[in-house]
Scaffold this active site. Structure first.
Site, mmCIF file in Angstrom:
data_model
loop_
_atom_site.group_PDB
_atom_site.id
_atom_site.type_symbol
_atom_site.label_atom_id
_atom_site.label_comp_id
_atom_site.label_asym_id
_atom_site.label_seq_id
_atom_site.Cartn_x
_atom_site.Cartn_y
_atom_site.Cartn_z
ATOM 1 N NE ARG A 55 18.304 38.938 -21.100
ATOM 2 C CZ ARG A 55 19.706 39.321 -21.102
ATOM 3 N NH1 ARG A 55 20.416 38.499 -21.028
ATOM 4 N NH2 ARG A 55 19.929 40.392 -21.448
ATOM 5 C CG ASP A 182 4.529 18.701 -24.972
ATOM 6 O OD1 ASP A 182 4.308 18.605 -23.702
ATOM 7 O OD2 ASP A 182 3.997 19.294 -25.942
HETATM 8 C C1 LIG Z 1 -0.626 24.112 -24.823
HETATM 9 C C2 LIG Z 1 0.557 22.914 -25.250
HETATM 10 C C3 LIG Z 1 1.801 23.579 -25.566
HETATM 11 C C4 LIG Z 1 2.211 24.917 -25.709
HETATM 12 O O1 LIG Z 1 2.193 25.655 -24.605
HETATM 13 P P1 LIG Z 1 1.836 27.051 -24.663
HETATM 14 O O2 LIG Z 1 2.057 27.746 -23.287
HETATM 15 O O3 LIG Z 1 0.333 27.449 -25.073
HETATM 16 O O4 LIG Z 1 2.728 27.777 -25.373
HETATM 17 C C5 LIG Z 1 2.549 22.342 -25.649
HETATM 18 N N1 LIG Z 1 2.254 20.980 -25.750
HETATM 19 C C6 LIG Z 1 1.096 20.688 -25.416
HETATM 20 C C7 LIG Z 1 0.778 19.236 -25.299
HETATM 21 C C8 LIG Z 1 0.107 21.522 -25.062
HETATM 22 O O5 LIG Z 1 -1.002 21.256 -24.698
#
Ligand SMILES: *Cc1c(COP(=O)(O)O)cnc(C)c1O
Length: 392
Positions: A55, A182
């Site tokens: 892990r 993000d």
């Molecule tokens: C796809 C996406 C996510 C989430 O990613 P996953 O791997 O699908 O959980 C988060 N933020 C943005 C901007 C995305 O396009």
């Protein structure tokens, strides 16, 4: 080192690869030791990248974490089984009951739902804010504000945020505020989060890093101050990604530079073509002036990609269905970042935000421009518009 060379070299320490060009898959739960001394050495410093239990990661994990960390310029990187796990773990590391979090109104839908459902259950207060608020974020900061979360550009409507402006305000408060971004749209190479004041940068590696639409993965990279907190909390949440999936991401990352150059070039060509079309009201591509935040994009980003949206001038459900159903290259799918072109029609955006008002009534179409020939893609869209027009 220039960016393209960094992409090729990142994470390739012989400590993880034994000289093998692409690090192999090291799968493990149990790792055994021959002596007490060896075991003590491996576990002496749990914050170090040492193999002692699956892990905690294997050489495959450590090589990828190093690669992402080098590309984003952080102090450490944690790897998660998907992007959403990276987002929720990064948030949970920095809030507790009674705290307040500021979330951008254009956030990815599961991020938004995590705030209104899970965080609400945990007694964390959330306020959504206008993506274009910039330094005006000051007016929303409370004594208990602990996290400001950004997503720039928003992955449906593409507003580009003033990341350095918001970070400056966040880091000017009496209390500690952690800024989480993000950064998926920019990938680790087109926006340098830490140079702009971000504390934690999240990537849905599922998208451009994996790059081939065949596995799920996420990362969160943190600066010196945030890294120990992020690392410990993510570990305690049991976050652990499969070495097989990490191997695919490591393979994908090496071509990130050339892929993005092509995605970016073709997407601008298609966006400019769309901007001239009578069927299109506005094109939401960060590289075009019509996109809210375009000036900030030009100032802060080192490049773009294949994902953007446009709003139709006129639409009805039947006509949009005809447009979508007959596509040859643009397949309908919720993801993006692979080599293939994708199309998604979104209506009801007015109900998907609370701090701002979405100004358009007609359908929004989101495109991911893949690596097909751009002339074929434009022809596909042209025929789609003919099907749309026939039913308007
Ligand atoms: C796809 C996406 C996510 C989430 O990613 P996953 O791997 O699908 O959980 C988060 N933020 C943005 C901007 C995305 O396009």
């Amino acid at each position: 080192m220039k960016k393209d060379s960094k992409i090729v070299n990142a994470g390739r320490s012989s400590k993880w690869t034994d000289g093998i060009v692409n690090p192999p898959v090291y799968r493990a739960s149990t790792i055994v030791f021959d002596s007490v001394a060896q075991m003590k050495k491996a576990t002496a410093n749990k914050t170090k990248q040492e193999m002692f239990y699956g892990r905690r990661g294997t050489k495959t994990t450590f090589a990828f974490a190093d690669a992402m960390n080098e590309l984003e310029g952080g102090a450490g990187c944690y790897v998660y089984p998907c992007g959403t796990a990276a987002i929720t773990s990064a948030i949970l590391a920095f809030v507790k009951a009674g705290d307040h979090l500021l979330m951008v109104d254009t956030a990815y839908e599961p991020t938004r739902d995590f705030c209104t459902k899970t965080l609400a259950n945990f007694g964390v207060e959330v306020t959504f804010y206008d993506p274009l608020i910039g330094k005006g974020i000051q007016s929303l900061i409370q004594d208990n504000t602990k996290v400001i979360f950004l997503e720039s550009p928003g992955s449906l409507t593409m507003e580009v945020q003033d990341v350095p402006g918001i970070c400056e305000v966040a880091h000017n408060q009496a209390q500690d505020i952690t800024v989480i971004l993000d950064n998926t749209w920019a990938s680790p190479i087109h926006f340098q989060p830490f140079e702009h004041g971000v504390d934690v940068s999240v990537q849905a590696a599922t998208k451009y890093i994996v790059g081939h639409s065949d596995c799920m993965l996420g990362t969160a990279t943190a600066n010196e101050k945030a890294w120990p907190i992020l690392r410990e909390n993510s570990y305690l949440l049991g976050q652990c990604a499969s070495p097989d999936d990490i191997y695919l991401a490591m393979r994908g990352i090496r071509t990130l530079g050339v892929r993005l150059k092509q995605h970016q070039k073709a997407s601008l060509t298609v966006a400019k073509w769309l901007a001239q079309r009578p069927e299109v009201k506005t094109v939401l591509h960060p590289g075009l002036e019509s996109c809210p935040g375009h000036e900030v994009f030009k100032r802060d980003f080192e490049g773009g990609n294949g994902l953007f949206s446009f709003v139709l001038n006129k639409s009805n459900q039947q006509a949009v269905t005809a447009l979508l159903d007959g596509m040859h290259h643009f397949k309908m799918g919720f993801s993006w970042g692979g080599y293939e072109s994708l199309i998604l029609a979104v209506s009801g955006l007015k109900n998907m935000r609370t701090a701002t008002k979405w100004p358009h009534d007609e359908t929004l179409i989101r495109l991911h421009i893949g690596l097909e020939d751009v002339d074929d893609l434009i022809a596909d869209l042209e025929q789609g518009f003919a099907r749309l027009n026939a039913l308007l």
